[in-house]
Motif scaffolding. Structure first.
Motif, PDB file in Angstrom:
ATOM      1  N   LEU A 124       0.836  -1.194   0.000  1.00  0.00           N
ATOM      2  CA  LEU A 124       0.000   0.000   0.000  1.00  0.00           C
ATOM      3  C   LEU A 124       0.873   1.247   0.000  1.00  0.00           C
ATOM      4  CD1 LEU A 124      -2.509  -0.998   2.833  1.00  0.00           C
ATOM      5  CD2 LEU A 124      -2.894  -1.145   0.370  1.00  0.00           C
ATOM      6  N   VAL A 125       0.598   2.160  -0.907  1.00  0.00           N
ATOM      7  CA  VAL A 125       1.242   3.474  -0.883  1.00  0.00           C
ATOM      8  C   VAL A 125       0.226   4.415  -0.263  1.00  0.00           C
ATOM      9  CG1 VAL A 125       2.280   5.318  -2.240  1.00  0.00           C
ATOM     10  CG2 VAL A 125       2.597   2.934  -2.938  1.00  0.00           C
ATOM     11  N   ILE A 126       0.581   4.989   0.894  1.00  0.00           N
ATOM     12  CA  ILE A 126      -0.396   5.809   1.610  1.00  0.00           C
ATOM     13  C   ILE A 126       0.117   7.236   1.789  1.00  0.00           C
ATOM     14  CG2 ILE A 126      -1.530   3.880   2.784  1.00  0.00           C
ATOM     15  CD1 ILE A 126       0.099   4.487   5.251  1.00  0.00           C
ATOM     16  N   SER A 127      -0.782   8.169   1.570  1.00  0.00           N
ATOM     17  CA  SER A 127      -0.468   9.587   1.776  1.00  0.00           C
ATOM     18  C   SER A 127      -1.486  10.229   2.712  1.00  0.00           C
ATOM     19  CB  SER A 127      -0.435  10.325   0.440  1.00  0.00           C
ATOM     20  OG  SER A 127      -1.655  10.150  -0.240  1.00  0.00           O
ATOM     21  N   ALA A 128      -2.471   9.429   3.140  1.00  0.00           N
ATOM     22  CA  ALA A 128      -3.510   9.880   4.066  1.00  0.00           C
ATOM     23  C   ALA A 128      -3.776   8.737   5.028  1.00  0.00           C
ATOM     24  CB  ALA A 128      -4.776  10.249   3.296  1.00  0.00           C
ATOM     25  N   PRO A 129      -4.426   9.001   6.159  1.00  0.00           N
ATOM     26  CA  PRO A 129      -4.705   7.925   7.116  1.00  0.00           C
ATOM     27  C   PRO A 129      -5.413   6.753   6.450  1.00  0.00           C
ATOM     28  CG  PRO A 129      -5.214  10.046   8.092  1.00  0.00           C
ATOM     29  CD  PRO A 129      -4.905  10.306   6.647  1.00  0.00           C
ATOM     30  N   THR A 139      -0.935 -10.302  12.006  1.00  0.00           N
ATOM     31  CA  THR A 139      -0.804  -9.274  10.973  1.00  0.00           C
ATOM     32  C   THR A 139       0.494  -8.531  11.236  1.00  0.00           C
ATOM     33  OG1 THR A 139      -3.197  -8.989  10.832  1.00  0.00           O
ATOM     34  CG2 THR A 139      -1.846  -7.230   9.930  1.00  0.00           C
ATOM     35  N   LEU A 140       1.309  -8.426  10.193  1.00  0.00           N
ATOM     36  CA  LEU A 140       2.567  -7.690  10.295  1.00  0.00           C
ATOM     37  C   LEU A 140       2.506  -6.523   9.329  1.00  0.00           C
ATOM     38  CD1 LEU A 140       6.098  -8.967  10.793  1.00  0.00           C
ATOM     39  CD2 LEU A 140       5.716  -7.454   8.849  1.00  0.00           C
ATOM     40  N   VAL A 141       2.820  -5.325   9.821  1.00  0.00           N
ATOM     41  CA  VAL A 141       2.880  -4.127   8.991  1.00  0.00           C
ATOM     42  C   VAL A 141       4.330  -3.685   8.949  1.00  0.00           C
ATOM     43  CG1 VAL A 141       2.120  -1.736   8.720  1.00  0.00           C
ATOM     44  CG2 VAL A 141       0.537  -3.446   9.651  1.00  0.00           C
ATOM     45  N   LEU A 142       4.907  -3.627   7.738  1.00  0.00           N
ATOM     46  CA  LEU A 142       6.291  -3.203   7.538  1.00  0.00           C
ATOM     47  C   LEU A 142       6.293  -1.851   6.845  1.00  0.00           C
ATOM     48  CD1 LEU A 142       9.391  -4.025   7.517  1.00  0.00           C
ATOM     49  CD2 LEU A 142       8.972  -4.723   5.150  1.00  0.00           C
ATOM     50  N   CYS A 143       7.021  -0.897   7.409  1.00  0.00           N
ATOM     51  CA  CYS A 143       7.120   0.450   6.853  1.00  0.00           C
ATOM     52  C   CYS A 143       8.330   0.504   5.917  1.00  0.00           C
ATOM     53  CB  CYS A 143       7.274   1.453   7.992  1.00  0.00           C
ATOM     54  SG  CYS A 143       7.395   3.171   7.453  1.00  0.00           S
ATOM     55  N   LEU A 144       8.121   0.987   4.698  1.00  0.00           N
ATOM     56  CA  LEU A 144       9.208   1.114   3.735  1.00  0.00           C
ATOM     57  C   LEU A 144       9.333   2.575   3.332  1.00  0.00           C
ATOM     58  CD1 LEU A 144      11.313  -0.224   1.834  1.00  0.00           C
ATOM     59  CD2 LEU A 144       9.481  -0.399   0.135  1.00  0.00           C
ATOM     60  N   GLY A 145      10.394   3.213   3.767  1.00  0.00           N
ATOM     61  CA  GLY A 145      10.576   4.631   3.469  1.00  0.00           C
ATOM     62  C   GLY A 145       9.629   5.465   4.311  1.00  0.00           C
ATOM     63  N   GLY A 146      10.004   6.665   4.631  1.00  0.00           N
ATOM     64  CA  GLY A 146       9.142   7.532   5.417  1.00  0.00           C
ATOM     65  C   GLY A 146       8.883   6.993   6.813  1.00  0.00           C
ATOM     66  N   GLU A 147       7.849   7.529   7.428  1.00  0.00           N
ATOM     67  CA  GLU A 147       7.448   7.115   8.776  1.00  0.00           C
ATOM     68  C   GLU A 147       5.932   7.083   8.847  1.00  0.00           C
ATOM     69  OE1 GLU A 147      10.281   8.627  12.200  1.00  0.00           O
ATOM     70  OE2 GLU A 147       9.637  10.294  10.923  1.00  0.00           O
ATOM     71  N   GLY A 159       9.601   3.684  11.683  1.00  0.00           N
ATOM     72  CA  GLY A 159      10.468   4.259  10.670  1.00  0.00           C
ATOM     73  C   GLY A 159      10.763   3.243   9.582  1.00  0.00           C
ATOM     74  N   HIS A 160      11.677   3.594   8.692  1.00  0.00           N
ATOM     75  CA  HIS A 160      12.049   2.751   7.555  1.00  0.00           C
ATOM     76  C   HIS A 160      12.452   1.351   8.017  1.00  0.00           C
ATOM     77  CE1 HIS A 160      13.604   1.644   3.675  1.00  0.00           C
ATOM     78  NE2 HIS A 160      14.847   1.540   4.121  1.00  0.00           N
ATOM     79  N   ASP A 179       4.709  11.244   5.915  1.00  0.00           N
ATOM     80  CA  ASP A 179       4.806  11.683   4.528  1.00  0.00           C
ATOM     81  C   ASP A 179       4.398  10.491   3.667  1.00  0.00           C
ATOM     82  OD1 ASP A 179       7.042  10.060   4.925  1.00  0.00           O
ATOM     83  OD2 ASP A 179       8.418  11.742   5.016  1.00  0.00           O
ATOM     84  N   ASP A 180       4.417  10.641   2.350  1.00  0.00           N
ATOM     85  CA  ASP A 180       4.036   9.504   1.500  1.00  0.00           C
ATOM     86  C   ASP A 180       4.914   8.307   1.839  1.00  0.00           C
ATOM     87  OD1 ASP A 180       2.264  11.209   0.379  1.00  0.00           O
ATOM     88  OD2 ASP A 180       3.161  11.232  -1.619  1.00  0.00           O
ATOM     89  N   THR A 181       4.299   7.191   2.132  1.00  0.00           N
ATOM     90  CA  THR A 181       5.012   6.017   2.621  1.00  0.00           C
ATOM     91  C   THR A 181       4.412   4.766   2.006  1.00  0.00           C
ATOM     92  OG1 THR A 181       5.335   7.158   4.735  1.00  0.00           O
ATOM     93  CG2 THR A 181       5.687   4.791   4.734  1.00  0.00           C
ATOM     94  N   THR A 182       5.260   3.768   1.789  1.00  0.00           N
ATOM     95  CA  THR A 182       4.784   2.453   1.380  1.00  0.00           C
ATOM     96  C   THR A 182       4.785   1.549   2.600  1.00  0.00           C
ATOM     97  OG1 THR A 182       5.652   2.701  -0.867  1.00  0.00           O
ATOM     98  CG2 THR A 182       5.236   0.458  -0.099  1.00  0.00           C
ATOM     99  N   VAL A 183       3.695   0.817   2.782  1.00  0.00           N
ATOM    100  CA  VAL A 183       3.653  -0.192   3.836  1.00  0.00           C
ATOM    101  C   VAL A 183       3.280  -1.528   3.203  1.00  0.00           C
ATOM    102  CG1 VAL A 183       3.120   1.395   5.737  1.00  0.00           C
ATOM    103  CG2 VAL A 183       1.255   0.303   4.484  1.00  0.00           C
TER     104      VAL A 183
END
Length: 195
Positions: A124-129, A139-147, A159-160, A179-183
């Motif tokens: 998912l690329v997210i820029s809003a809640p 369920t595992l959520v991994l943050c890629l780039g951004g926070e 964080g990343h 900011d815009d982030t991929t999870v």
């Protein structure tokens, strides 16, 4: 709910000795490569070649960094994976070779023991809640780039390459990007006898 920080991940050699993998989470805890029910890891792939074989395991691979990789899984057409491709599901016990598109990559690997567990992986690329459903055993959520900030009793900032692991729950998680982030959202379930 457990927060998994990138600095605390465990590194180990690939099963075939061709590189190093970074384990994010495994169940049961501390299970070896032949004994896990499920496993989430990252690997740096420096060159093409054969993939390790895992008997009785289903696998999903996603590209986190780099130009991409072409997977040649026996019995399937070659699959070209890039950092924008959908996660790619395949049986980890089929002969599989890989060629890099243009230089090294880092990939995300999710593996579950066939007949006992199943998984899904969503990019998912997210820029809003965003609301993330957690109607799974884990369920595992991994943050890629951004926070991102994950709403909980105590809000959690990821964080990343940090991750959040939740046990079975019916309520969802609210993820607020800084900011815009991929999870990546990994959902793992048991397979019941009547499934």
């Amino acid at each position: 709910m457990r927060v998994l920080r990138a600095a605390g991940y465990k590194s180990m050699p690939w099963k075939n000795g061709g590189g190093v993998t970074t384990e994010i989470a495994v169940s049961p805890a501390d299970a070896g490569l032949d004994a896990f029910d499920w496993r989430v890891s990252m690997a740096r792939v420096e060159s093409g070649g054969p993939f390790s074989s895992f008997a009785g395991i289903d696998r999903t691979l996603s590209v986190l960094e780099g130009e991409g990789i072409v997977l040649d899984v026996a019995g399937q057409p070659p699959a070209r994976l890039t950092a924008t491709s959908a996660p790619f599901f395949f049986p980890a016990d089929r002969p599989t070779g890989a060629e890099l598109i243009a230089g090294p990559i880092t990939d995300l690997n999710v593996m579950t023991r066939r007949g006992r567990m199943r998984h899904s992986v969503e990019r998912l690329v997210i820029s809003a809640p965003a609301e993330i459903g957690t109607e799974s055993r884990a369920t595992l959520v991994l943050c890629l780039g951004g926070e991102v900030v994950v709403s909980a009793a105590e809000p959690v900032r990821l964080g990343h390459l940090d991750a959040l692991l939740t046990a079975s729950a019916t309520a969802g998680l609210r993820i607020q990007p800084i900011d815009d982030t991929t999870v990546f959202v990994v959902r793992i379930n048991c397979i019941r006898a009547n499934d």
